[in-house]
Design a protein around this motif. Structure first.
Motif, PDB file in Angstrom:
ATOM      1  N   VAL A 246       0.826  -1.218   0.199  1.00  0.00           N
ATOM      2  CA  VAL A 246       0.137   0.079   0.139  1.00  0.00           C
ATOM      3  C   VAL A 246       0.894   1.201  -0.133  1.00  0.00           C
ATOM      4  CG1 VAL A 246      -1.872  -1.183   1.421  1.00  0.00           C
ATOM      5  CG2 VAL A 246      -0.203   0.311   2.546  1.00  0.00           C
ATOM      6  N   MET A 247       2.157   1.068   0.439  1.00  0.00           N
ATOM      7  CA  MET A 247       3.148   2.216   0.329  1.00  0.00           C
ATOM      8  C   MET A 247       3.283   2.312  -1.242  1.00  0.00           C
ATOM      9  SD  MET A 247       5.585   1.209   3.405  1.00  0.00           S
ATOM     10  CE  MET A 247       6.577   2.737   3.406  1.00  0.00           C
ATOM     11  N   VAL A 248       3.437   3.816  -1.539  1.00  0.00           N
ATOM     12  CA  VAL A 248       3.446   4.281  -2.958  1.00  0.00           C
ATOM     13  C   VAL A 248       4.893   4.996  -3.193  1.00  0.00           C
ATOM     14  CG1 VAL A 248       2.449   5.467  -4.744  1.00  0.00           C
ATOM     15  CG2 VAL A 248       0.980   4.506  -3.027  1.00  0.00           C
ATOM     16  N   ALA A 249       5.644   4.179  -4.039  1.00  0.00           N
ATOM     17  CA  ALA A 249       7.065   4.735  -4.240  1.00  0.00           C
ATOM     18  C   ALA A 249       7.341   6.044  -4.783  1.00  0.00           C
ATOM     19  CB  ALA A 249       7.913   3.798  -5.144  1.00  0.00           C
ATOM     20  N   GLU A 250       6.208   6.728  -5.751  1.00  0.00           N
ATOM     21  CA  GLU A 250       6.448   7.958  -6.119  1.00  0.00           C
ATOM     22  C   GLU A 250       5.901   8.816  -4.869  1.00  0.00           C
ATOM     23  OE1 GLU A 250       4.485   5.431  -7.742  1.00  0.00           O
ATOM     24  OE2 GLU A 250       6.164   4.855  -8.876  1.00  0.00           O
ATOM     25  N   VAL A 252       5.188  10.736  -0.906  1.00  0.00           N
ATOM     26  CA  VAL A 252       5.845  10.802   0.368  1.00  0.00           C
ATOM     27  C   VAL A 252       4.958   9.857   1.218  1.00  0.00           C
ATOM     28  CG1 VAL A 252       5.766  12.605   2.359  1.00  0.00           C
ATOM     29  CG2 VAL A 252       6.236  13.208   0.147  1.00  0.00           C
ATOM     30  N   ASN A 253       5.523   9.003   1.950  1.00  0.00           N
ATOM     31  CA  ASN A 253       5.070   7.863   2.468  1.00  0.00           C
ATOM     32  C   ASN A 253       4.851   8.393   4.196  1.00  0.00           C
ATOM     33  OD1 ASN A 253       3.968   5.851   0.738  1.00  0.00           O
ATOM     34  ND2 ASN A 253       5.925   5.559   0.267  1.00  0.00           N
ATOM     35  N   ILE A 254       3.779   8.625   4.713  1.00  0.00           N
ATOM     36  CA  ILE A 254       3.896   8.644   6.142  1.00  0.00           C
ATOM     37  C   ILE A 254       3.057   7.656   6.796  1.00  0.00           C
ATOM     38  CG2 ILE A 254       2.921  10.264   8.130  1.00  0.00           C
ATOM     39  CD1 ILE A 254       2.807  12.544   5.712  1.00  0.00           C
ATOM     40  N   VAL A 255       3.802   6.857   7.777  1.00  0.00           N
ATOM     41  CA  VAL A 255       3.189   5.934   8.351  1.00  0.00           C
ATOM     42  C   VAL A 255       3.076   6.185   9.653  1.00  0.00           C
ATOM     43  CG1 VAL A 255       3.546   3.299   9.168  1.00  0.00           C
ATOM     44  CG2 VAL A 255       4.527   4.236   7.061  1.00  0.00           C
ATOM     45  N   VAL A 256       1.606   6.046  10.242  1.00  0.00           N
ATOM     46  CA  VAL A 256       1.103   6.218  11.523  1.00  0.00           C
ATOM     47  C   VAL A 256       1.089   5.161  12.173  1.00  0.00           C
ATOM     48  CG1 VAL A 256      -0.206   8.396  11.055  1.00  0.00           C
ATOM     49  CG2 VAL A 256      -1.468   6.168  11.034  1.00  0.00           C
ATOM     50  N   HIS A 257       1.495   5.072  13.517  1.00  0.00           N
ATOM     51  CA  HIS A 257       1.813   3.889  14.298  1.00  0.00           C
ATOM     52  C   HIS A 257       1.449   4.285  15.760  1.00  0.00           C
ATOM     53  CE1 HIS A 257       3.478   0.422  16.130  1.00  0.00           C
ATOM     54  NE2 HIS A 257       4.848   0.659  16.001  1.00  0.00           N
ATOM     55  N   GLY A 258       0.980   3.281  16.556  1.00  0.00           N
ATOM     56  CA  GLY A 258       0.540   3.373  17.730  1.00  0.00           C
ATOM     57  C   GLY A 258      -1.047   3.194  18.227  1.00  0.00           C
ATOM     58  N   HIS A 259      -1.616   4.112  18.747  1.00  0.00           N
ATOM     59  CA  HIS A 259      -3.008   3.778  19.157  1.00  0.00           C
ATOM     60  C   HIS A 259      -4.123   4.776  19.218  1.00  0.00           C
ATOM     61  CE1 HIS A 259      -0.786   0.187  20.154  1.00  0.00           C
ATOM     62  NE2 HIS A 259      -2.051  -0.497  20.691  1.00  0.00           N
ATOM     63  N   CYS A 324       9.904   5.243   3.407  1.00  0.00           N
ATOM     64  CA  CYS A 324       9.073   5.771   4.370  1.00  0.00           C
ATOM     65  C   CYS A 324       9.928   7.130   5.045  1.00  0.00           C
ATOM     66  CB  CYS A 324       9.113   4.947   5.557  1.00  0.00           C
ATOM     67  SG  CYS A 324       8.318   5.522   7.269  1.00  0.00           S
ATOM     68  N   GLU A 325       9.025   8.262   4.661  1.00  0.00           N
ATOM     69  CA  GLU A 325       9.685   9.490   4.892  1.00  0.00           C
ATOM     70  C   GLU A 325       9.458   9.753   6.557  1.00  0.00           C
ATOM     71  OE1 GLU A 325       8.422   9.072   1.517  1.00  0.00           O
ATOM     72  OE2 GLU A 325      10.538   9.345   1.330  1.00  0.00           O
ATOM     73  N   ALA A 326       8.544   9.431   7.058  1.00  0.00           N
ATOM     74  CA  ALA A 326       8.382   9.608   8.716  1.00  0.00           C
ATOM     75  C   ALA A 326       7.024   8.447   9.112  1.00  0.00           C
ATOM     76  CB  ALA A 326       7.599  10.860   8.813  1.00  0.00           C
ATOM     77  N   PHE A 345      18.155   4.762   7.685  1.00  0.00           N
ATOM     78  CA  PHE A 345      17.563   5.091   6.391  1.00  0.00           C
ATOM     79  C   PHE A 345      17.695   6.706   6.500  1.00  0.00           C
ATOM     80  CE2 PHE A 345      16.940   0.697   6.767  1.00  0.00           C
ATOM     81  CZ  PHE A 345      16.761   0.151   5.405  1.00  0.00           C
ATOM     82  N   HIS A 346      16.586   7.356   5.713  1.00  0.00           N
ATOM     83  CA  HIS A 346      16.528   8.759   5.699  1.00  0.00           C
ATOM     84  C   HIS A 346      15.116   9.044   6.702  1.00  0.00           C
ATOM     85  CE1 HIS A 346      13.120   7.688   3.458  1.00  0.00           C
ATOM     86  NE2 HIS A 346      12.813   8.959   2.849  1.00  0.00           N
TER      87      HIS A 346
END
Ligand code: SF4
Ligand code: SF4
Length: 630
Positions: A246-250, A252-259, A324-326, A345-346
């Motif tokens: 579901v992440m898209v290479a082109e 900006v990928n922001i991944v939210v994690h937690g609750h 993953c940018e953030a 990584f970056h």
């Protein structure tokens, strides 16, 4: 039949191995290596027979030393450890619920947070005996928020939500003295009891574990769920996708994690903002993709259709994609390993809560008061980080499945209304489901919940059990990382109906549902409690008589133990695939797997062989059917 095919665990693993190869190039660590370093585990810890709650210790029980220095035996030590484990979990969920109450308190018509489901707020207010007539919805929200927070330290009585349980269940809780009083009180009382020189009697300690668990399931978690719905909307069926693809290479990928959805909702809001999207394009990306990990992912998937990148043991994988940018986190189940990993990584590892601060992270303190500006800052930080990507490290496994999610109790009842003959039957009940169960079209239901744990081949137990159960016409409701395992495999796709037995398949077709219903995050297991309570009331049966069981085959966290305690204390037999560190006391093991049945009409089954675990659940469901003559 179409070309539908489940994604297999072997395919998950092949993708992970490829990502670990990238990791090796940059010197990244991974949980797979740390597990190897920690194996074999300490036997005393595994059996629950070590104690370090006072400075005379640490003590450990051996044949030569059957008591600690204070004289506590193995049974007391194991039961105390178990109670502390439960209290940790109850505290965690409950604090989450408190934060949501606080967010509700911060709502305003033109503020960061609004009331999205006023009907639900009014419904809960009426249930709590609060006057709603002619009241401004925001005044009511603030009043309910204060009352909600009051549940944590109320001086007299028991928790408000307990009244949602059927009379029979409430009587059991009263009789057994496990009806939780104030939420915080049960947590602190548990810590008090488990202090050196307080309780060492297993029955007293296990009884309090049930009460602390109930304070979570019918208190903190329920407040978290119910008021999250008021704030962000009650979930309805919605299509999404799951797995790392579901992440898209082109983008900006922001991944939210937690609750806590207070953070993730706001991130999604800003990631959708045309100004931010234009900024991402300016920085060379095509757009912004938000995806999720763990329970916060479940929350935004249920309400917004935000795709789910992965569950607990996938959290490092999202960084290993190099795309993953953030990774933006709040509280709970966040590997501290993400700090050093992101440095390879970056990726920006952005922590936001004073409750979960970690080395090697960028801390952007997030609160309901500064939500808008800080969510914007976080999204901007991610966008600006796009240029720092190392293209040679980018690899996103081309793997994703469709999923339909969003089955709140309200949505389930509405779906059932869709198959009700409104001329003849009443709507707004669970009766169509009861009829399916009574007639045997569906044999029963299993609530599949809980984490991943490297002690079990990740996701196998969730997926294999679900496949087995649906093939046996047993419908699944799932939450937490179990739900994500299902979604990633494809079991939440409506096309998965072809894997069901004939009865369940017919129901899936008629009601247009997948065979595994996504009920949300871990706090949303409280939805399952409301569902069984409703089923019991609508059928005239006790909860413990319903052909329904709970299962956490890959559990790992203290929260999972708290959940187990409230599920069992609600009268639902619970099946575990991982041992809860009690094997060092036959008395405690006996209590949990049998003795507590005399108190709450349910108990635990621990079975590490997944095939057998499935068989035992099916047997228990059939026993329950036989006992009520269906
Ligand atoms: S409480 Fe008792 S068993 Fe535990 S560490 Fe202290 S002396 Fe040892
Ligand atoms: S299921 Fe377990 S690992 Fe997953 S978010 Fe909930 S507590 Fe954490």
């Amino acid at each position: 039949m179409g070309t539908f095919k489940l994604t297999t665990v072997e395919e998950f693993e092949a993708a992970t191995n490829r990502l670990l190869e990238t990791g090796k190039k940059v010197g990244a660590d991974g949980w797979q290596y740390r597990v190897a370093n920690q194996t074999p585990h300490c036997k005393f810890g595994e059996q629950g027979i070590c104690c370090r709650i006072c400075a005379m210790g640490p003590c450990r029980i051996t044949p030569k030393a059957p008591r600690g220095i204070c004289g506590c035996d193995a049974h007391g030590i194991v039961a105390r450890n178990y109670l502390k484990f439960t209290a940790g979990g109850a505290a965690t969920h409950s604090d989450h619920g408190r934060e949501i109450c606080h967010t509700l308190y911060c709502t305003s018509p033109d503020g960061n947070y609004k009331v999205k489901d006023p009907e639900k707020l009014i419904r809960i207010a009426k249930e709590w005996g609060v006057e709603t007539e002619g009241k401004d919805i925001y005044d009511l929200a603030h009043e309910m928020a204060v009352l909600g927070m009051g549940e944590y330290g109320k001086v007299f009585g028991t928790q408000n939500f307990l009244k949602r349980a059927p009379q029979h269940t409430q009587e059991i809780w009263e009789r057994e003295e496990i009806a939780p009083r104030a939420i915080d009180r049960e947590v602190s009382c548990s810590l008090h009891m488990a202090h050196m020189g307080c309780s060492s009697e297993p029955k007293a300690l296990i009884r309090q574990s049930l009460r602390a668990g109930l304070s979570d399931g019918w208190g903190g978690s329920m407040a978290g769920t119910e008021f999250s719905d008021v704030l962000f909307g009650t979930p309805k069926p919605i299509d999404t996708e799951a797995n790392l693809g579901v992440m898209v290479a082109e983008n900006v990928n922001i991944v939210v994690h937690g609750h806590d959805p207070s953070l993730s909702e706001m991130i999604c809001e800003y990631a959708d903002d045309p100004e931010m999207i234009a900024y991402a394009k300016e920085m060379g990306a095509k757009g912004i993709t938000v995806s999720g990990v763990c329970c916060t992912s479940n929350e935004v998937a249920m309400r917004r259709g935000i795709p789910m990148a992965g569950n607990f043991l996938q959290q490092e994988n999202v960084v290993l994609t190099g795309a993953c940018e953030a990774i933006v986190v709040d509280v709970q189940c966040i590997f501290p390993a993400l700090g050093p990993l992101s440095k390879c990584f970056h990726t920006k590892f952005i922590t936001t809560s004073p409750i979960a601060q970690m080395p090697d992270s960028d801390f952007i303190r997030f609160s309901a008061e500064n939500a808008g500006e800080n969510a914007k800052l976080i999204v901007k930080t991610a966008i600006e980080n796009f240029k720092n990507r190392k293209p040679e490290l980018v690899y996103i496994p081309d793997m994703k499945q469709k999923a339909t999610v969003g089955y709140s109790v309200e949505a389930i009842v509405k779906t059932l209304d869709g198959v009700t003959n409104s001329q003849v039957d009443v709507t707004g009940t669970t009766k169509p489901l009861i009829e399916c169960i009574t007639s045997g079209v569906i044999r029963g239901a299993v609530a599949m919940v809980g984490c991943n744990n490297p002690k079990v081949r990740p996701d196998t137990a969730h997926i294999e059990l679900m496949k087995k159960l649906i093939a046996n016409d047993i419908i699944i409701v799932a939450s937490g990382c179990s739900a994500q395992a299902a979604a990633r495999a494809g079991l939440m796709s409506k096309e998965a109906k072809d894997l069901c037995g004939a009865g369940l398949k017919r129901v899936c077709e008629l009601a247009d549902i997948p065979p595994v219903l996504h009920m949300g995050s871990c706090v949303d297991i409280s939805r399952m409690m409301i569902l069984v309570a409703t089923l019991a009331k609508d059928s005239g049966l006790n909860i413990s008589q319903l052909p329904v069981v709970g299962c956490a085959p890959e559990w790992m966290s203290e929260k999972a133990v708290s959940i187990g305690n409230y599920v069992v204390a609600t009268g639902i037999d619970t099946f575990l695939g991982v041992d809860p560190y009690v094997s060092g006391s036959d008395q405690v093991a006996e209590l949990l797997t049998s003795g507590i049945r005399d108190w709450v009409e349910a108990s635990y089954t621990v079975e590490k062989d997944i095939e057998k675990l499935g068989d035992r659940m099916i047997e228990r469901i059939e026993e329950k059917r036989a006992a009520i003559g269906i």
